[in-house]
Structure formats: structure tokens, C-alpha cells
Design an enzyme around this catalytic site. Structure first.
Site, PDB file in Angstrom:
ATOM      1  CG  HIS A  84     -23.175  47.171  29.922  1.00 45.65           C
ATOM      2  ND1 HIS A  84     -23.706  46.910  28.676  1.00 45.65           N
ATOM      3  CD2 HIS A  84     -21.877  47.553  29.708  1.00 45.65           C
ATOM      4  CE1 HIS A  84     -22.786  47.135  27.747  1.00 45.65           C
ATOM      5  NE2 HIS A  84     -21.668  47.510  28.349  1.00 45.65           N
ATOM      6  CG  HIS A 108     -16.611  45.360  28.728  1.00 43.85           C
ATOM      7  ND1 HIS A 108     -17.702  44.680  29.210  1.00 43.85           N
ATOM      8  CD2 HIS A 108     -17.091  46.528  28.241  1.00 43.85           C
ATOM      9  CE1 HIS A 108     -18.790  45.395  29.023  1.00 43.85           C
ATOM     10  NE2 HIS A 108     -18.453  46.517  28.433  1.00 43.85           N
ATOM     11  CD  GLU A 112     -14.700  53.311  28.805  1.00 46.46           C
ATOM     12  OE1 GLU A 112     -15.518  54.155  28.425  1.00 46.46           O
ATOM     13  OE2 GLU A 112     -14.549  52.204  28.268  1.00 46.46           O
ATOM     14  CG  ASP A 113     -16.918  53.170  32.939  1.00 47.50           C
ATOM     15  OD1 ASP A 113     -16.488  54.183  32.367  1.00 47.50           O
ATOM     16  OD2 ASP A 113     -17.715  52.371  32.402  1.00 47.50           O
ATOM     17  CG  ASP A 175     -19.588  47.261  25.093  1.00 45.13           C
ATOM     18  OD1 ASP A 175     -20.389  47.442  26.023  1.00 45.13           O
ATOM     19  OD2 ASP A 175     -18.856  48.166  24.641  1.00 45.13           O
ATOM     20  CG  ASP A 295     -32.818  40.089  -2.371  1.00 40.54           C
ATOM     21  OD1 ASP A 295     -33.444  41.157  -2.438  1.00 40.54           O
ATOM     22  OD2 ASP A 295     -31.607  40.024  -2.128  1.00 40.54           O
TER      23      ASP A 295
END
Length: 742
Positions: A84, A108, A112-113, A175, A295
Site C-alpha cells: 500500500h 505515511h 500510525e500502525d 493514499d 455537456d
């Protein structure tokens, strides 16, 4: 076959951790399930096309670091988790972002993980990368009362980080894009929740920043996940229309191309199809059927310079007649996100309407990439600089909303309003152009100029004519705001303002105003309670005051006074605590029983309100009933609604009217009259002659002969009301008149 380590290790590459054995394996071909290994090679090979070898080496080092941190973690699809962040980094690389952005994209999720801390990232990759990673990371270590509150706080944190560095949102959008591409493995309810969040927040942010390529894909994926059946129906309609119009569009493209060659204009002509979500939004917003959306298919004409764009416009208008009122010049007046193009709708063959967009190559790059064009093509072109400047202007307004917002939920609500702008373009008296969302009013315009201008505006001139502040503004109008030094925001403005900045600023001002009024009332209430002990607040030492505030868990004594003024805490109890504290400090105080009623003027603001059940006015005996969060509600002593408070002295305080009161107060009178024509007009004329204003009137017909009329009207006090009643009694048709009682 080759090894990852052998291919990308260059001089100076060091890594402080042991490299997982799984990484030191041959890279497999693209069709393999080992996506992570393939993406690592693909990413670095791509980066070598525009980054220095040392920078590619730093990215590879981040890959090893991230793979080690995420080792053993897998996605719901069963892939290694590192696949990921590498996919996110690949999207960033396709935008040709700098190497620090790529590194932050790979890392990133580590804060967090995984147990990796921000300090560790600073040590390995520097503070710039750590700040980017921190800006993207969610607030996983804080507790929230609800999922909505957590989402709002995460969004708030991300937007503040974005204001410091635009690359934060680009990583977050990349992300979200990969998460949406792989959304199929999620449970249906989670899939819909993520899709809704994408459509409500992330796709509009991408549009606001001009990143249309990412915006379109986010919208298509989000629409398909949230409304799969609607997406399928519109997709089928688009496929059918594409087949029906294919020959027509080719004919139009050929005709335009031939005319451009005849005029000596070099042009690149391409077709464009509206995505399903854009079609759905237009159908829903304008209540159109699919056949009425003109359109769906458009022709884009790419020209080399701005002057030629206008020549090309003349060429297509000579070829096909333009639809009146449907031409938009976004080159002279760019959209808020920096988008520039000429838009016109033509009557094509067989009367079918066709949209044509004319722009330069630079404008086309910015239209697709938005702020990313600043990194993607570092040519110093004006369009990319404009897009980034406008993005920063928007972020400046977001920061002002954040400063004025009371909490994260309010901040998210206000920013969401700003994320859906269908702009109107307005002129200041000096000729400057301002963009505001469609439906904006004079108050929105005033706050867009400056918060101080908004707070003090009293009137607005539209095209040099005075207009109500609530008038919706239209394209091309010149707007002038009239201010007054003593003016302040009106709570009624919240009913018609549109922009998030205006809503946040008004709420912030009114909240502070209420706190100021509560502080003044709280001080008066406490002083009155202390007088029973022969004390005054000014005579009690600041040390004693702050000590009591600390004991009652307030940051400062003024916060305690605000709490008293808002009716959350009784002044008598605080006075008792202060008297004991003062006695302990060597100043004995005894209860002297000398407290009298608190004098009120009626101008205390939002912390003092008047009951609508009994309508107290100056001259009436009154009491104040505490209302948590609102201060005091004033009732007449004879009001039946306060009979339950008689035995609860902690819930009410005696009040009296100050000699200084010049405001009007509402009150109610009931008049029984003969049921004859012209009676109401006679009553209204007398009330007006007495200097009063009728706020409301209602009728209660007793029988065919008489009618009871209830007036709610303004009065200065009991004497004024008595004089009015005397004059009303002189009307021949009046049978009975009395003041309405609670």
C-alpha cells in the site's frame, strides 16, 4: 533475475536494521502476487528518470525501513502491507514529486500502525519527512466520544498540517486513491462509509486544489461504491450515448480541425466524456433527465498561447452558432483553484448542443494536476504559480475558520461548506475580483474582505444601490460594504450566510460576546452576594480568588465568574467560600443579611433573557430564574410558571429594575371588541400614535358579535403601557382590555 539489494544499493547506502530475508529475493514479474517486490523495483526505476541517484538511494532506504516496520502485517486482500505505501509513493512519483514527498508516502503509516516514533523518523530521514508523516497520520492515541468526532479531529489536524506544507494533502489524496482502488475487499457498510467520506471531503479537496485527474477517479470510485446501482444505470446510459454520438462527434472534430487549419492555427483536438458522478450530480442538482445534460461529451481544443485561444473561439463560433448566455471566460477570470479555459456551448449538427473548451498546453497541465503542476513541470509557468497561490489563499481562509471554530465538528462543517463552491465572480469598488460560492450574500462578501469588516458591516451597496444584507449576489456585480465602528454581528445572519468563514466568524464573535456579558453579570452577582458578608470583590486579594478558582477546577478566576454569569453556579455558594477563605487569611467576615435585589437594565445581552410567558417590563416586580448555559430568565413575580421555584432559593434571585433603561420591551395585551369593520385599523393607529410597534397579532373569535385580539407590542415600561391602554379604551368598539398574564 536480480536482487533488490544489488540493483539499488549505491555508494553511501546504509541501514541500521537487519534487512528482512524476504526482501533479499528476486523481483518477480508483474503478474505475480508479490506486489510489494514488483512495486519497489518499478518505483525506483521510475524515480531514476528525474531524481538524482543519491535521492533514489534515500527513497530505497525508506522502503527498507518501511518494509521492516510493517513486517508481518498484511492488508485485507492478503498482500503484504508494504504494497500500500509503495502504491501511494508510485502515485506521488507519477506527479514527479520531490524525494522527501516520496519517502513520506512510503512511511505515511509507520507512526500510525507500528511502534515507530516521530523522533525515530527524524533521526533516520530528517524533520521535513517526519512533519509530513505526522501531518498524514491519524490521531490514534486520543479517545473520542464518537467516530464522527474522531473523523472531524483527524481532518482538522490534517488541514492544519496542510496549511504548513501542501505536500501533506497530496500524500493523503494518493493514499485515499489507492484505498479506493482496493475498496472491494471491505464489508459493504464500511465500503459505503469510506466512499461517502471520499465524496464529501477528499474529492472536493482535490477539486479545490485543481487536481482534476485524481478528483475524477476518486468520484468515479466513490460513486460506484456508495451507489452501485445508480452508477451502473448512468454508465449504461453513457455507453449508449457514446455509441449514438460517436459519428457526430467525429464529424464535429473534423470540421473544427479543418477550420483551424484554414485559419493557420495549430491546435490539438481531443474529446472529453463527463464521468458518471459528474453526470449524476448535474442531473440531481438541476433536476434534469439524462437526455437534458448537454455537456456529457465535450471537445477540448489545445492551443499554444492565450491570444490564439480567443482567435480559436472566433473560429468555432463562425463554424457553429453559440448558445446565448453559455459562454464563460475562465482565462480572464480564473476559477478559485487556478483553472483557466474558455468554455462555450454550440448548436452542432441536427441542433445537438456541444461544449467546446479552449485552453493552452500550460492551462491543460494545471487543469489536470492543479498544485501538483508546481512540482510536475518546474518551468516557472504562470498558470502553475497561480494555482499554487490560489491554493494558499484558500488555506489561509481555512486557518481563519479553524481559529474561529469552537470545536472540530464545527470546523469540519464549515470547511465542507467551502469545499462545494459554484463560484460567483464579484468586483470591489476598486475593480478587484473576488470569488465566492453561489448564493453568497453581502455579509459573506464582507467577511471575505476581512473578519473586522464582516463584524462591523451594517449595509451593502450592490451596483451602487443599497440592498438588504441577505440579498444573494450574482456574477459581475460590484459590491461595496458599509461599516460602522460600534456595529456587531447579528445572530440572524446565520440564517442566510453561505461561506464557512462567515459562519465561523459570526459564531466565534457571538460566543466571545456571550462570555464577556456573562463575565460582567457574574461579577455583579458575586459582588451582590458578598455584600451580605460586608465584603466586596475588589477587597478580596487576587491570591484568594485564584486559589478558589483552582479548587473549583478553573484555569483562572474570570472563568469562574463566567460560569456564575451563565447560571451554571450559584453566586451565594461562591461568596460563602470566598468569605471563609478571607476569614482564614485574617479578615473575619460575618453574615450581615444586607443583600438586596440585583438591579438590571435589560441591556445585559445574551446572558439575560425575558420570559415570553409573562412578558416582564420595567416597573413590574421581577425575579431571575437560573438557566444553565444561558444565565437568567426574568419572570414577573406573579407568573404562574415560577411557582415551583418558591421553595428552591438556589434556583432564583430577587431582581429590581435599574433607573437606566431606554430599550423597548415586548409585552402582550388582550382586547375584546365588537366584531365590526375597521376596528383593527383603529387599534393599530392608536398603538402607533403612542410610539409602540406591533410585533405580533392573533384573533380568537368568541361569537359572531365579539372578537378577542391579542397584541404583542413593544413598550418602555408600565407607565407607557398604562397610557396606551387608557387611549385604547377610548375607542367605542372596545369592550374590555387587559394585560395578558403568565
Amino acid at each position: 533475475m536480480y536482487r533488490v539489494r544489488e540493483l539499488f544499493m549505491v555508494e553511501g547506502a546504509t541501514f541500521s536494521e537487519e534487512i528482512p530475508a524476504a526482501l533479499n529475493q528476486p523481483i518477480l514479474p508483474e503478474h505475480s502476487n508479490d506486489t510489494a517486490k514488483f512495486l519497489a523495483s518499478d518505483l525506483c526505476a521510475y524515480l531514476e528518470t528525474y531524481l538524482d541517484p543519491e535521492q533514489v538511494n534515500e527513497v530505497y532506504k525508506a522502503y527498507l525501513f518501511g518494509a521492516k516496520a510493517h513486517q508481518g502485517q498484511t492488508r485485507l486482500s492478503g498482500e503484504p502491507y508494504i504494497s500500500h505505501p509503495l502504491a501511494v509513493a508510485k502515485t506521488m512519483a507519477e506527479m514527479r514529486m520531490d524525494h522527501k514527498s516520496i519517502i513520506a508516502a512510503i512511511l505515511h503509516d509507520v507512526m500510525e500502525d507500528t511502534p515507530i516514533s516521530k523522533e525515530r523518523i527524524i533521526a533516520e530521514f530528517g524533520s521535513d519527512v517526519a512533519e509530513l508523516v505526522d501531518g498524514v497520520s491519524k490521531l490514534t492515541h486520543l479517545q473520542f466520544r464518537s467516530k464522527a468526532e474522531a473523523q472531524a479531529e483527524n481532518f482538522r489536524k490534517m488541514m492544519l498540517a496542510l496549511a504548513r506544507d501542501l505536500r501533506v494533502i497530496m500524500i493523503k489524496l494518493a493514499d485515499r486513491l489507492h484505498n479506493m482502488r482496493t475498496l472491494g475487499v471491505m464489508r459493504p457498510e464500511k465500503r459505503r462509509r469510506i466512499a461517502r467520506e471520499t465524496l464529501e471531503i477528499y474529492a472536493p479537496i482535490a477539486q479545490r486544489l485543481g487536481m482534476n485527474a485524481i478528483r475524477r477517479e476518486l468520484e468515479s470510485l466513490g460513486f460506484a461504491a456508495q451507489y452501485p446501482y445508480r452508477h451502473k444505470i448512468i454508465q449504461q446510459a453513457l455507453s449508449k450515448a457514446r455509441g449514438n454520438r460517436k459519428e457526430l462527434m467525429q464529424k464535429v472534430e473534423t470540421a473544427i480541425c479543418a477550420r483551424m487549419e484554414d485559419a493557420g492555427i495549430e491546435a490539438r483536438i481531443i474529446g472529453r466524456e463527463k464521468n458518471p458522478y459528474s453526470v449524476y450530480k448535474k442531473m440531481r442538482h438541476k433536476r434534469l433527465s439524462f437526455s437534458e445534460v448537454f455537456d456529457v461529451f465535450a471537445i477540448r481544443v489545445i492551443i499554444k498561447d492565450v491570444d490564439t485561444c480567443y482567435r480559436a473561439l472566433g473560429v468555432v463560433h463562425n463554424l457553429y452558432k453559440p448558445v446565448p448566455g453559455r459562454f464563460k471566460d475562465y482565462i480572464a477570470i480564473p476559477k478559485a483553484n487556478g483553472y483557466q479555459s474558455l468554455h462555450t456551448i454550440l448548436f452542432g449538427p441536427h441542433g445537438i448542443r456541444i461544449e467546446v473548451q479552449i485552453r493552452t498546453e500550460e492551462m491543460d497541465r494545471v487543469a489536470e494536476s492543479g498544485i501538483a503542476a508546481h512540482w510536475l513541470y518546474k518551468t516557472g509557468d504562470h498558470s502553475a504559480a497561480t494555482a499554487q497561490a490560489r491554493a494558499r489563499e484558500w488555506l489561509k481562509s481555512v486557518l481563519e475558520i479553524q481559529q474561529a471554530a469552537g470545536n472540530s465538528m464545527e470546523f469540519l462543517e464549515n470547511v465542507k461548506i467551502d469545499l462545494f463552491p459554484e463560484e460567483v465572480y464579484l468586483f470591489t469598488p476598486k475593480g478587484d475580483i473576488m470569488e465566492l460560492p453561489r448564493g453568497s450574500t453581502g455579509v459573506d462578501f464582507a467577511y471575505a474582505v476581512h473578519s473586522v469588516v464582516g463584524n462591523t458591516c451594517v449595509a451593502v451597496k450592490i451596483n451602487r444601490r443599497l440592498s438588504p444584507l441577505s440579498t444573494p449576489l450574482e456574477n459581475g456585480q460590484t459590491v461595496e460594504v458599509i461599516t460602522a465602528p460600534g456595529a456587531r454581528p447579528n445572530p440572524a445572519w446565520m440564517n442566510f450566510v453561505v461561506t464557512g468563514k462567515a459562519r465561523a466568524s459570526i459564531r466565534h464573535y457571538l460566543k466571545n460576546l456571550q462570555d464577556d456579558e456573562a463575565l460582567a453579570l457574574g461579577r455583579r452577582l458575586l459582588d451582590q452576594a458578598l455584600s451580605g458578608y460586608g465584603l466586596a470583590l475588589d477587597n478580596i486579594s487576587a491570591t484568594t480568588q485564584e486559589k478558589l478558582a483552582t479548587e473549583l477546577q478553573f484555569a483562572q478566576f474570570n472563568d469562574l465568574l463566567v460560569d456564575i454569569g451563565l447560571g451554571n453556579r450559584m453566586a451565594a455558594l461562591v461568596a460563602r467560600r470566598l468569605s471563609i477563605a478571607d476569614e482564614e487569611s485574617g479578615n473575619p467576615a460575618e453574615w450581615q443579611g444586607k443583600t438586596g435585589p440585583l438591579a438590571i437594565k435589560g441591556t445585559e445581552g445574551m446572558v439575560l433573557s425575558f420570559a415570553k410567558c409573562c412578558y416582564p417590563i420595567p416597573g413590574d416586580p421581577v425575579v431571575g430564574v437560573t438557566s444553565a448555559g444561558r444565565g437568567f430568565v426574568v419572570h414577573r413575580e406573579a407568573c404562574r410558571n415560577i411557582s415551583g421555584y418558591r421553595d428552591k432559593p438556589d434556583k432564583w434571585i430577587p431582581l429590581e429594575w435599574s433607573d437606566e433603561h431606554t430599550s423597548d420591551y415586548p409585552t402582550a395585551i388582550r382586547v375584546q371588541t365588537d366584531n365590526k369593520p375597521g376596528v383593527l385599523a383603529n387599534l393599530a393607529a392608536v398603538i402607533a400614535d403612542m410610539g409602540s410597534n406591533i410585533e405580533n397579532v392573533s384573533f380568537d373569535e368568541r361569537d359572531g358579535n365579539t372578537t378577542t385580539i391579542t397584541f404583542t407590542l413593544s413598550t418602555l415600561g408600565r407607565k407607557h403601557l398604562a397610557a396606551m391602554i387608557r387611549h385604547l379604551r377610548l375607542i367605542p368598539q372596545v369592550i374590555k382590555i387587559h394585560r395578558a398574564r403568565g
